[in-house]
Design a protein around this motif. Structure first.
Motif, PDB file in Angstrom:
ATOM      1  N   PRO A  91       0.796  -1.244   0.000  1.00  0.00           N
ATOM      2  CA  PRO A  91       0.000   0.000   0.000  1.00  0.00           C
ATOM      3  C   PRO A  91       0.819   1.279   0.000  1.00  0.00           C
ATOM      4  N   ASN A  92       2.076   1.206   0.444  1.00  0.00           N
ATOM      5  CA  ASN A  92       2.882   2.436   0.503  1.00  0.00           C
ATOM      6  C   ASN A  92       3.707   2.662  -0.759  1.00  0.00           C
ATOM      7  N   MET A  93       3.533   1.835  -1.770  1.00  0.00           N
ATOM      8  CA  MET A  93       4.259   2.028  -3.024  1.00  0.00           C
ATOM      9  C   MET A  93       3.559   3.078  -3.877  1.00  0.00           C
ATOM     10  N   THR A  94       4.345   3.730  -4.739  1.00  0.00           N
ATOM     11  CA  THR A  94       3.804   4.745  -5.645  1.00  0.00           C
ATOM     12  C   THR A  94       4.451   4.582  -7.013  1.00  0.00           C
ATOM     13  N   PHE A  95       3.611   4.486  -8.049  1.00  0.00           N
ATOM     14  CA  PHE A  95       4.116   4.434  -9.423  1.00  0.00           C
ATOM     15  C   PHE A  95       4.098   5.853  -9.993  1.00  0.00           C
ATOM     16  N   LYS A 130      -3.513   0.018 -13.574  1.00  0.00           N
ATOM     17  CA  LYS A 130      -3.512  -1.292 -12.916  1.00  0.00           C
ATOM     18  C   LYS A 130      -2.716  -1.254 -11.615  1.00  0.00           C
ATOM     19  N   PHE A 131      -1.605  -0.514 -11.615  1.00  0.00           N
ATOM     20  CA  PHE A 131      -0.800  -0.392 -10.397  1.00  0.00           C
ATOM     21  C   PHE A 131      -1.626   0.246  -9.279  1.00  0.00           C
ATOM     22  N   ALA A 132      -2.321   1.330  -9.626  1.00  0.00           N
ATOM     23  CA  ALA A 132      -3.153   1.996  -8.611  1.00  0.00           C
ATOM     24  C   ALA A 132      -4.283   1.084  -8.134  1.00  0.00           C
ATOM     25  N   GLU A 133      -4.879   0.341  -9.087  1.00  0.00           N
ATOM     26  CA  GLU A 133      -5.976  -0.564  -8.715  1.00  0.00           C
ATOM     27  C   GLU A 133      -5.491  -1.653  -7.765  1.00  0.00           C
ATOM     28  N   PHE A 134      -4.362  -2.297  -8.083  1.00  0.00           N
ATOM     29  CA  PHE A 134      -3.874  -3.380  -7.249  1.00  0.00           C
ATOM     30  C   PHE A 134      -3.284  -2.860  -5.932  1.00  0.00           C
ATOM     31  N   LYS A 135      -2.769  -1.626  -5.949  1.00  0.00           N
ATOM     32  CA  LYS A 135      -2.304  -1.020  -4.704  1.00  0.00           C
ATOM     33  C   LYS A 135      -3.469  -0.834  -3.743  1.00  0.00           C
ATOM     34  N   GLU A 136      -4.604  -0.351  -4.272  1.00  0.00           N
ATOM     35  CA  GLU A 136      -5.791  -0.185  -3.430  1.00  0.00           C
ATOM     36  C   GLU A 136      -6.302  -1.536  -2.947  1.00  0.00           C
ATOM     37  N   ALA A 137      -6.263  -2.564  -3.848  1.00  0.00           N
ATOM     38  CA  ALA A 137      -6.680  -3.896  -3.432  1.00  0.00           C
ATOM     39  C   ALA A 137      -5.765  -4.445  -2.346  1.00  0.00           C
ATOM     40  N   ALA A 138      -4.461  -4.157  -2.448  1.00  0.00           N
ATOM     41  CA  ALA A 138      -3.524  -4.598  -1.412  1.00  0.00           C
ATOM     42  C   ALA A 138      -3.816  -3.906  -0.076  1.00  0.00           C
ATOM     43  N   ARG A 139      -4.188  -2.620  -0.149  1.00  0.00           N
ATOM     44  CA  ARG A 139      -4.520  -1.904   1.093  1.00  0.00           C
ATOM     45  C   ARG A 139      -5.756  -2.504   1.762  1.00  0.00           C
ATOM     46  N   LEU A 140      -6.791  -2.786   0.949  1.00  0.00           N
ATOM     47  CA  LEU A 140      -8.004  -3.385   1.504  1.00  0.00           C
ATOM     48  C   LEU A 140      -7.728  -4.770   2.060  1.00  0.00           C
ATOM     49  N   ALA A 141      -6.886  -5.543   1.321  1.00  0.00           N
ATOM     50  CA  ALA A 141      -6.555  -6.878   1.802  1.00  0.00           C
ATOM     51  C   ALA A 141      -5.782  -6.819   3.111  1.00  0.00           C
ATOM     52  N   LYS A 142      -4.909  -5.812   3.238  1.00  0.00           N
ATOM     53  CA  LYS A 142      -4.152  -5.666   4.482  1.00  0.00           C
ATOM     54  C   LYS A 142      -5.083  -5.331   5.639  1.00  0.00           C
ATOM     55  N   GLU A 143      -6.045  -4.458   5.400  1.00  0.00           N
ATOM     56  CA  GLU A 143      -6.971  -4.112   6.465  1.00  0.00           C
ATOM     57  C   GLU A 143      -7.815  -5.314   6.880  1.00  0.00           C
ATOM     58  N   LYS A 144      -8.292  -6.083   5.866  1.00  0.00           N
ATOM     59  CA  LYS A 144      -9.087  -7.266   6.194  1.00  0.00           C
ATOM     60  C   LYS A 144      -8.257  -8.295   6.953  1.00  0.00           C
ATOM     61  N   SER A 145      -6.991  -8.451   6.507  1.00  0.00           N
ATOM     62  CA  SER A 145      -6.116  -9.414   7.170  1.00  0.00           C
ATOM     63  C   SER A 145      -5.836  -9.000   8.610  1.00  0.00           C
ATOM     64  N   GLN A 146      -5.661  -7.698   8.818  1.00  0.00           N
ATOM     65  CA  GLN A 146      -5.425  -7.208  10.173  1.00  0.00           C
ATOM     66  C   GLN A 146      -6.641  -7.461  11.058  1.00  0.00           C
ATOM     67  N   GLU A 147      -7.840  -7.214  10.496  1.00  0.00           N
ATOM     68  CA  GLU A 147      -9.047  -7.464  11.276  1.00  0.00           C
ATOM     69  C   GLU A 147      -9.188  -8.942  11.616  1.00  0.00           C
TER      70      GLU A 147
END
Length: 384
Positions: A91-95, A130-147
């Motif tokens: 989530p902290n990556m930037t293209f 696609k990079f932005a889309e998968f970055k957002e998906a990674a952020r959501l996945a991280k939040e779900k995984s943390q929960e």
């Protein structure tokens, strides 16, 4: 490439030594890429941290993959059997688009900066989207995984304040992989106060661990079947390569025999050199004679060209003369016609003059008669 050993005894490095492409096999990862494009791959110079170093001689395929087991997205690119990009999107990556056809992103885990040069702006825009889309998906996945990890790993609120999460979690079983998401919870530093207080969380965690291991085992079995098929295909390829190697060895033996024959023939080099010298002299004489003939031919060509030029001038003058003669004949005919017409007009003029003379003579006689008649009438008038 890091060697991956599965619990079923298949070594991916052995497959790589057999020249079979088994790079980037992840537990539960899909075979097909989510998105692929072609680009020139670069990495930042580790020494200067300023210059770009190309990692591929030509444009290669750069693909997005999804690792369902670790719930992460990866950017993977191969140049032959060499992995030149293996970057996990966080989530902290930037293209960043640095130009119309070039973009880059930093990977702290790989300790490098990747750069991609595209053939068009549209390809760069699609990759960035696609990079932005998968970055957002990674952020959501991280939040779900943390929960999820907080629900399965955090002890009951009724536990003592000194009792923290149980060490028997999926994280402790699978190791501290930096591609897994680790919740921000403190480590267990004190011994448990009473076993009865942690009995329920421990049994609940053990059940989750068993389910996790069952899922891991099923994924490993599936990967093992895939790798077994890949090994069989690699074995078939090895047989084919052995046949090709045997053919190459036969060709090498034939060439070795040919070299031996040529070495035997090399004893006649003195005679060949003398013959070569005589042939060179003959060739030089022929070349000088050929040069003289070529000069003579050039001179004859020049004469022929001049003769052709004179002939063309002659033909031009002949045509002009014929034209002049035809015009002269026309003019002579016109002159003859004019002479005839002039002679005819002269005759007509003479006839007209004669007619006028006769008319004048007749007029004179008539005038004379009228004069006499007038005189007569005047006399008669005077006598009366």
């Amino acid at each position: 490439m890091t060697c991956v050993f599965l619990s079923f005894g298949i070594n991916l490095c052995q497959l790589e030594r057999n020249n079979f492409l088994c790079c980037f096999v992840y537990f539960g990862e899909t075979k097909q890429p989510i998105f692929s494009t072609r680009a020139h791959v670069f990495q930042i110079d580790p020494n200067t941290k300023k210059n770009w170093v190309p990692t591929s001689k030509h444009a290669v395929t750069v693909s997005y993959f999804y690792d369902s087991t670790r719930n992460v997205y990866r950017i993977i690119s191969l140049d032959g059997s060499k992995a030149i990009i293996n970057s996990t999107i966080t989530p902290n990556m930037t293209f960043t688009k640095t130009s119309q056809k070039f973009g880059q992103w930093a990977d702290s885990r790989a300790n490098t900066v990747y750069g991609l040069g595209f053939s068009s702006e549209s390809n760069l825009a699609k990759f960035a989207d696609k990079f932005a889309e998968f970055k957002e998906a990674a952020r959501l996945a991280k939040e779900k995984s943390q929960e999820k990890m907080e629900l399965t790993s955090t002890p009951s609120q009724e536990s003592a304040p000194g009792d923290l999460q149980s060490p028997l979690t999926s994280e402790s079983i699978n190791g501290t992989d930096d591609e897994r998401v680790t919740p921000d919870t403190p480590q267990h530093t004190e011994a448990r106060a009473e076993p009865s207080q942690n009995a329920l969380p421990f049994s609940h965690s053990s059940s989750n661990i068993n389910k996790h291991w069952e899922a891991e085992l099923a994924a490993l079995k599936g990967n093992n079947a895939k790798l077994t098929a890949a090994l069989l295909e690699s074995t078939a390829n090895v047989k084919q390569w052995k046949q090709q190697l045997a053919a190459y060895q036969e060709e090498a033996e034939r060439l070795h025999k040919r070299v031996t024959e040529l070495e035997c023939v090399s004893g006649q080099t003195t005679v060949i050199k003398s013959q070569k010298t005589e042939l060179n002299q003959t060739i030089e004489e022929l070349e000088s004679a050929l040069k003289a003939k070529e000069e003579e031919l050039e001179r004859l060509k020049a004469e022929v060209e001049s003769a052709n030029e004179f002939q063309s001038q002659k033909d031009t003058l002949t045509l002009k003369l014929q034209d002049s003669e035809s015009r002269n004949e026309t003019l002579e005919a016109q002159l003859s016609d004019l002479e005839r017409r002039l002679e005819s007009s002269q005759h007509e003029r003479e006839d007209f003059r004669k007619s006028l003379r006769s008319l004048l003579e007749l007029l004179d006689s008539k005038i004379f008669e009228l004069t006499e008649l007038r005189d007569t009438l005047a006399k008669l008038l005077e006598g009366s």
